[in-house]
Design a protein around this motif. Structure first.
Motif, PDB file in Angstrom:
ATOM      1  N   VAL A 210       9.221 -28.954  -3.925  1.00 43.84           N
ATOM      2  CA  VAL A 210       8.309 -29.813  -2.925  1.00 43.84           C
ATOM      3  C   VAL A 210       9.564 -29.908  -2.034  1.00 43.84           C
ATOM      4  O   VAL A 210      10.067 -31.566  -2.696  1.00 43.84           O
ATOM      5  N   LEU A 211       9.881 -29.930  -0.857  1.00 43.94           N
ATOM      6  CA  LEU A 211      11.568 -30.478  -0.093  1.00 43.94           C
ATOM      7  C   LEU A 211      10.218 -30.545   1.338  1.00 43.94           C
ATOM      8  O   LEU A 211       9.330 -30.242   1.582  1.00 43.94           O
ATOM      9  N   ASP A 212      10.922 -31.402   2.009  1.00 47.00           N
ATOM     10  CA  ASP A 212      10.541 -32.249   2.639  1.00 47.00           C
ATOM     11  C   ASP A 212      11.210 -31.349   3.928  1.00 47.00           C
ATOM     12  O   ASP A 212      12.527 -31.140   4.388  1.00 47.00           O
ATOM     13  N   HIS A 213      10.762 -31.650   5.606  1.00 44.53           N
ATOM     14  CA  HIS A 213      11.369 -31.268   6.847  1.00 44.53           C
ATOM     15  C   HIS A 213      13.011 -31.512   7.092  1.00 44.53           C
ATOM     16  O   HIS A 213      13.984 -30.714   7.693  1.00 44.53           O
ATOM     17  N   LYS A 214      13.839 -32.469   6.254  1.00 45.65           N
ATOM     18  CA  LYS A 214      15.334 -32.415   5.267  1.00 45.65           C
ATOM     19  C   LYS A 214      16.042 -32.312   4.484  1.00 45.65           C
ATOM     20  O   LYS A 214      16.451 -32.657   4.417  1.00 45.65           O
ATOM     21  N   ALA A 215      14.591 -31.393   4.371  1.00 48.31           N
ATOM     22  CA  ALA A 215      15.836 -30.659   2.871  1.00 48.31           C
ATOM     23  C   ALA A 215      15.974 -31.484   1.287  1.00 48.31           C
ATOM     24  O   ALA A 215      16.100 -31.631   0.318  1.00 48.31           O
ATOM     25  N   ARG A 216      14.828 -32.627   1.740  1.00 46.67           N
ATOM     26  CA  ARG A 216      14.671 -33.818   0.525  1.00 46.67           C
ATOM     27  C   ARG A 216      13.682 -33.650  -0.360  1.00 46.67           C
ATOM     28  O   ARG A 216      12.650 -33.010  -0.053  1.00 46.67           O
ATOM     29  N   VAL A 217      14.116 -33.866  -1.907  1.00 43.55           N
ATOM     30  CA  VAL A 217      13.329 -33.568  -2.664  1.00 43.55           C
ATOM     31  C   VAL A 217      11.880 -34.127  -2.720  1.00 43.55           C
ATOM     32  O   VAL A 217      11.767 -35.770  -2.625  1.00 43.55           O
ATOM     33  N   LEU A 218      10.456 -34.158  -2.535  1.00 43.68           N
ATOM     34  CA  LEU A 218       9.125 -34.407  -3.007  1.00 43.68           C
ATOM     35  C   LEU A 218       9.095 -34.812  -3.519  1.00 43.68           C
ATOM     36  O   LEU A 218       8.387 -35.769  -3.842  1.00 43.68           O
ATOM     37  N   PHE A 219       8.899 -33.630  -4.418  1.00 44.12           N
ATOM     38  CA  PHE A 219       8.369 -33.408  -5.836  1.00 44.12           C
ATOM     39  C   PHE A 219       8.921 -32.454  -6.364  1.00 44.12           C
ATOM     40  O   PHE A 219       9.252 -31.489  -6.146  1.00 44.12           O
ATOM     41  N   SER A 220       8.774 -32.693  -8.039  1.00 48.12           N
ATOM     42  CA  SER A 220       9.373 -31.879  -8.608  1.00 48.12           C
ATOM     43  C   SER A 220       8.496 -31.685 -10.085  1.00 48.12           C
ATOM     44  O   SER A 220       8.546 -32.804 -10.216  1.00 48.12           O
ATOM     45  N   ASN A 221       8.048 -30.741 -10.556  1.00 44.99           N
ATOM     46  CA  ASN A 221       6.895 -30.917 -11.823  1.00 44.99           C
ATOM     47  C   ASN A 221       7.612 -30.667 -12.827  1.00 44.99           C
ATOM     48  O   ASN A 221       8.855 -30.807 -12.981  1.00 44.99           O
TER      49      ASN A 221
END
Length: 380
Positions: A195-206
């Motif tokens: 899951v990425l945020d609005h700046k394409a930063r990683v918020l979550f990775s399984n």
């Protein structure tokens, strides 16, 4: 006479409703009510007398040792017995349940009430279901006596607000529990989820995505990339498109070790199902990526897909085979069917799953069905 429009009352209401989402505020709200009603203190709790269990309690200025004695030995007492039959929302003065003179002859009084000089109580059941009750108590000293008419009016006026806040709190807690469970499910998927945020930063990775990162196929630091500059550029283009609100897209990525192709599905987070991700402690969620290893397609039980969308066995097989990015001819060859039969099944699958093309179908299959299941036969 109580002034229900005073600043103190307005601040108290704000505190009561804020406590629905932030439980640590309940002791402050209870203490504020105790001050306004000249009481010793208040407590809000949820319990089952039958199970002899207190599920939660918030204490506003009452004695904690006496509260422990209550939970260990005196949940079944004259006050709780009387309140078991009272309707939700009604204020009950403890002297209606049992006169103080009789209460003083009980062990409950000796161990719970006398040490904190409590002799009277204003009680409201805030929620009731089966043998569970959420309740509000405002405890009074013997010297102060029962609630006076103004104090009664204040608690009666507060009762619906307390009930709404408690009910809202249950829903918030339940929603968060569901969302946390959903993330637990994501962590057990055989496919990678990022899951990425609005700046394409990683918020979550399984766990699967993190494993792919350890193996070198993906790079998950502040942003997402691949081991190949060319493929990273293509991935960035898909992410940018998703951030602009388009449907996203699909690309293939060779694994660094054996060259086996992975499929990356990129989608903007807009639907009601995907939108929950941005509410579950993962703020500003904007883009969802599935990293699909076609070898893991065998891990999806057909029954799960059939149940989810009302597909027949044959339609589920075609949906599953098509989700790895195969062409119609390749899918027909793999399943031993004619291309026309595959097209017919796909039309029905698209209609039942509200998708229009194979990329959307692949995203759907990845999101609902790739939990690892041992020894599942693709041809079942």
């Amino acid at each position: 006479m109580v002034n229900f429009s005073s600043d103190k009352i307005e601040k108290l209401l704000d505190l009561i409703y804020d406590a629905a989402a932030e439980n640590d505020l309940w002791p402050h709200a209870l203490t504020a009510i105790a001050d306004l009603t000249h009481s010793e203190g208040g407590i809000l709790f949820g319990q089952s007398v039958t199970a002899q269990r207190v599920y939660f309690d918030f204490n506003g200025r009452l004695n904690e040792e006496c509260n422990r004695a209550y939970q260990e030995r005196h949940m079944n007492n004259p006050w709780s017995q009387y309140m078991e039959t009272q309707p939700v929302g009604r204020l009950v003065q403890s002297d209606q349940a049992i006169p103080l003179s009789k209460l003083q002859a009980t062990a409950f009084y000796d161990e719970v009430l006398r040490p904190q000089e409590v002799g009277h109580n204003g009680m409201i059941a805030l929620a009731a279901r089966d043998d569970f009750r959420a309740a509000f108590n405002m405890c009074r000293s013997e010297r102060r006596g029962p609630l006076d008419p103004d104090e009664e009016r204040l608690l009666e006026w507060l009762s619906p607000h307390l009930r709404r806040s408690v009910t809202l709190g249950f829903r918030i807690d339940g929603y968060l529990a569901v969302q946390h469970a959903a993330f637990d499910v994501l962590d057990r998927l055989a496919d990678g989820v990022v899951v990425l945020d609005h700046k394409a930063r990683v918020l979550f990775s399984n766990a699967a995505a993190r494993r792919m990162s350890e193996e070198g196929a993906l790079r998950l630091h502040h942003s997402i990339a691949t081991h190949s500059p060319v493929h990273s550029q293509r991935l960035n283009e898909l992410v940018r498109a998703a951030l602009q609100g388009t449907a996203g897209g699909t690309m293939s990525l060779p694994r660094n070790q054996d060259g086996r192709l992975l499929t990356i599905l990129v989608s903007s987070i807009r639907s009601k199902d995907l939108g929950r991700l941005s509410d579950a402690g993962v703020k500003d969620a904007a883009v969802l990526l599935f990293v699909v290893d076609p070898a893991n397609r065998r891990s999806i039980p057909l029954g799960r897909i059939m149940d989810a969308y009302g597909l027949t066995h044959a339609e589920a097989r075609v949906a599953l085979a098509s989700s790895s990015g195969s062409t119609t001819i390749e899918t027909a060859r793999a399943l031993g069917l004619s291309p026309n039969t595959i097209k017919t099944h796909l039309r029905r699958v698209f209609a039942k799953t509200a998708t229009r093309r194979q990329a959307q179908l692949a995203s759907l299959m990845a999101s609902i069905g790739s939990v690892r299941v041992a020894d599942v036969d693709w041809e079942q």
